[in-house]
Motif scaffolding. Structure first.
Motif, PDB file in Angstrom:
ATOM      1  N   ARG A 197       0.455  11.607  -2.822  1.00  0.00           N
ATOM      2  CA  ARG A 197       0.382  11.625  -1.453  1.00  0.00           C
ATOM      3  C   ARG A 197       1.270  10.978  -0.514  1.00  0.00           C
ATOM      4  NH1 ARG A 197      -5.082   9.552   0.347  1.00  0.00           N
ATOM      5  NH2 ARG A 197      -4.419  10.499   1.999  1.00  0.00           N
ATOM      6  N   VAL A 198       1.837  11.381   0.710  1.00  0.00           N
ATOM      7  CA  VAL A 198       2.910  10.876   1.367  1.00  0.00           C
ATOM      8  C   VAL A 198       1.927  10.682   2.691  1.00  0.00           C
ATOM      9  CG1 VAL A 198       4.500  11.672   0.106  1.00  0.00           C
ATOM     10  CG2 VAL A 198       3.815  13.063   2.053  1.00  0.00           C
ATOM     11  N   LEU A 199       2.601   9.676   3.650  1.00  0.00           N
ATOM     12  CA  LEU A 199       2.331   9.642   4.954  1.00  0.00           C
ATOM     13  C   LEU A 199       3.428   9.711   5.893  1.00  0.00           C
ATOM     14  CD1 LEU A 199      -0.220   6.298   4.315  1.00  0.00           C
ATOM     15  CD2 LEU A 199      -0.858   8.802   4.852  1.00  0.00           C
ATOM     16  N   ARG A 200       3.042  10.251   6.961  1.00  0.00           N
ATOM     17  CA  ARG A 200       4.106  10.199   7.913  1.00  0.00           C
ATOM     18  C   ARG A 200       3.654   9.219   9.032  1.00  0.00           C
ATOM     19  NH1 ARG A 200       8.861  11.858   8.841  1.00  0.00           N
ATOM     20  NH2 ARG A 200       8.533  12.666  10.877  1.00  0.00           N
ATOM     21  N   ILE A 201       4.494   8.298   9.204  1.00  0.00           N
ATOM     22  CA  ILE A 201       3.986   7.175  10.296  1.00  0.00           C
ATOM     23  C   ILE A 201       5.290   7.142  11.451  1.00  0.00           C
ATOM     24  CG2 ILE A 201       3.656   4.568  10.392  1.00  0.00           C
ATOM     25  CD1 ILE A 201       2.781   4.645   7.556  1.00  0.00           C
ATOM     26  N   GLY A 202       5.210   7.717  12.659  1.00  0.00           N
ATOM     27  CA  GLY A 202       6.125   7.856  13.389  1.00  0.00           C
ATOM     28  C   GLY A 202       7.001   9.000  12.585  1.00  0.00           C
ATOM     29  N   ARG A 203       8.435   8.386  12.599  1.00  0.00           N
ATOM     30  CA  ARG A 203       9.574   8.951  12.112  1.00  0.00           C
ATOM     31  C   ARG A 203       9.771   8.479  10.637  1.00  0.00           C
ATOM     32  NH1 ARG A 203      14.452   9.397  16.185  1.00  0.00           N
ATOM     33  NH2 ARG A 203      15.157  10.209  14.032  1.00  0.00           N
ATOM     34  N   ARG A 206       6.201   7.618   4.205  1.00  0.00           N
ATOM     35  CA  ARG A 206       5.772   6.578   2.874  1.00  0.00           C
ATOM     36  C   ARG A 206       5.162   7.154   1.925  1.00  0.00           C
ATOM     37  NH1 ARG A 206       8.759   2.161   2.905  1.00  0.00           N
ATOM     38  NH2 ARG A 206       6.996   1.123   2.350  1.00  0.00           N
ATOM     39  N   VAL A 207       5.244   6.882   0.814  1.00  0.00           N
ATOM     40  CA  VAL A 207       4.473   7.315  -0.480  1.00  0.00           C
ATOM     41  C   VAL A 207       3.218   6.355  -0.780  1.00  0.00           C
ATOM     42  CG1 VAL A 207       4.420   7.845  -2.975  1.00  0.00           C
ATOM     43  CG2 VAL A 207       6.410   8.467  -1.428  1.00  0.00           C
ATOM     44  N   VAL A 208       1.989   6.820  -0.786  1.00  0.00           N
ATOM     45  CA  VAL A 208       0.848   5.874  -0.979  1.00  0.00           C
ATOM     46  C   VAL A 208       1.011   5.421  -2.513  1.00  0.00           C
ATOM     47  CG1 VAL A 208      -1.771   5.880  -1.303  1.00  0.00           C
ATOM     48  CG2 VAL A 208      -0.547   7.499   0.596  1.00  0.00           C
ATOM     49  N   THR A 209       1.071   4.073  -2.713  1.00  0.00           N
ATOM     50  CA  THR A 209       1.248   3.505  -4.017  1.00  0.00           C
ATOM     51  C   THR A 209       0.330   3.905  -4.781  1.00  0.00           C
ATOM     52  OG1 THR A 209       2.294   1.663  -2.821  1.00  0.00           O
ATOM     53  CG2 THR A 209       1.571   1.130  -5.071  1.00  0.00           C
ATOM     54  N   GLY A 252       0.666  -1.148   0.048  1.00  0.00           N
ATOM     55  CA  GLY A 252      -0.121   0.058  -0.032  1.00  0.00           C
ATOM     56  C   GLY A 252       0.632   1.375  -0.089  1.00  0.00           C
ATOM     57  N   THR A 253       2.016   0.987   0.448  1.00  0.00           N
ATOM     58  CA  THR A 253       2.946   2.182   0.648  1.00  0.00           C
ATOM     59  C   THR A 253       4.461   1.937  -0.084  1.00  0.00           C
ATOM     60  OG1 THR A 253       3.789   1.934   3.001  1.00  0.00           O
ATOM     61  CG2 THR A 253       1.886   3.327   2.414  1.00  0.00           C
ATOM     62  N   GLY A 254       5.146   2.774  -0.370  1.00  0.00           N
ATOM     63  CA  GLY A 254       6.499   2.459  -0.945  1.00  0.00           C
ATOM     64  C   GLY A 254       7.370   3.726  -0.516  1.00  0.00           C
ATOM     65  N   SER A 255       8.782   3.203  -0.532  1.00  0.00           N
ATOM     66  CA  SER A 255       9.767   4.441   0.125  1.00  0.00           C
ATOM     67  C   SER A 255       9.803   5.644  -0.561  1.00  0.00           C
ATOM     68  CB  SER A 255      10.920   3.784  -0.004  1.00  0.00           C
ATOM     69  OG  SER A 255      11.235   3.306  -1.322  1.00  0.00           O
ATOM     70  N   VAL A 256      10.271   6.563  -0.154  1.00  0.00           N
ATOM     71  CA  VAL A 256      10.440   7.956  -0.916  1.00  0.00           C
ATOM     72  C   VAL A 256      11.324   7.544  -1.963  1.00  0.00           C
ATOM     73  CG1 VAL A 256      11.166  10.346  -0.618  1.00  0.00           C
ATOM     74  CG2 VAL A 256       9.556   9.314   1.095  1.00  0.00           C
TER      75      VAL A 256
END
Length: 86
Positions: free
Chosen positions: A54-60, A63-66, A24-28
């Motif tokens: 779209r990007v998500l911050r999960i803690g530190r 992630r990029v929304v696939t 569901g997400t990938g690395s920057v």
């Protein structure tokens, strides 16, 4: 004529390959390469709220929304969301 780099990196970042191998997400870093720029440029764009997906911050972790990446790759239209890494 394709260069060795295009043959190696091209298919890895194609929408079909991303769809088949990413969650569901990938690395920057990977998303940035798929879009044609460096990891550093990707993080600069995230900080300024101009990363085209779209990007998500999960803690530190960022992630990029696939699904967003795939829409951008296929349409060429950015989905800015002003998601700034703090």
């Amino acid at each position: 004529m394709h260069t060795k780099i295009e043959e190696t990196l091209g298919p890895r970042y194609s929408p079909a390959h991303i769809r088949a191998t990413w969650d569901g997400t990938g690395s920057v870093e990977d998303a940035s390469r798929a879009l044609g720029f460096s990891r550093a440029k990707g993080y600069d764009l995230i900080r300024s709220g101009q990363f085209p997906c779209r990007v998500l911050r999960i803690g530190r972790v960022t992630r990029v929304v696939t699904a967003s990446l795939l829409r951008v790759l296929e349409s060429g239209e950015p989905e800015y969301n002003d998601a700034r890494a703090r």
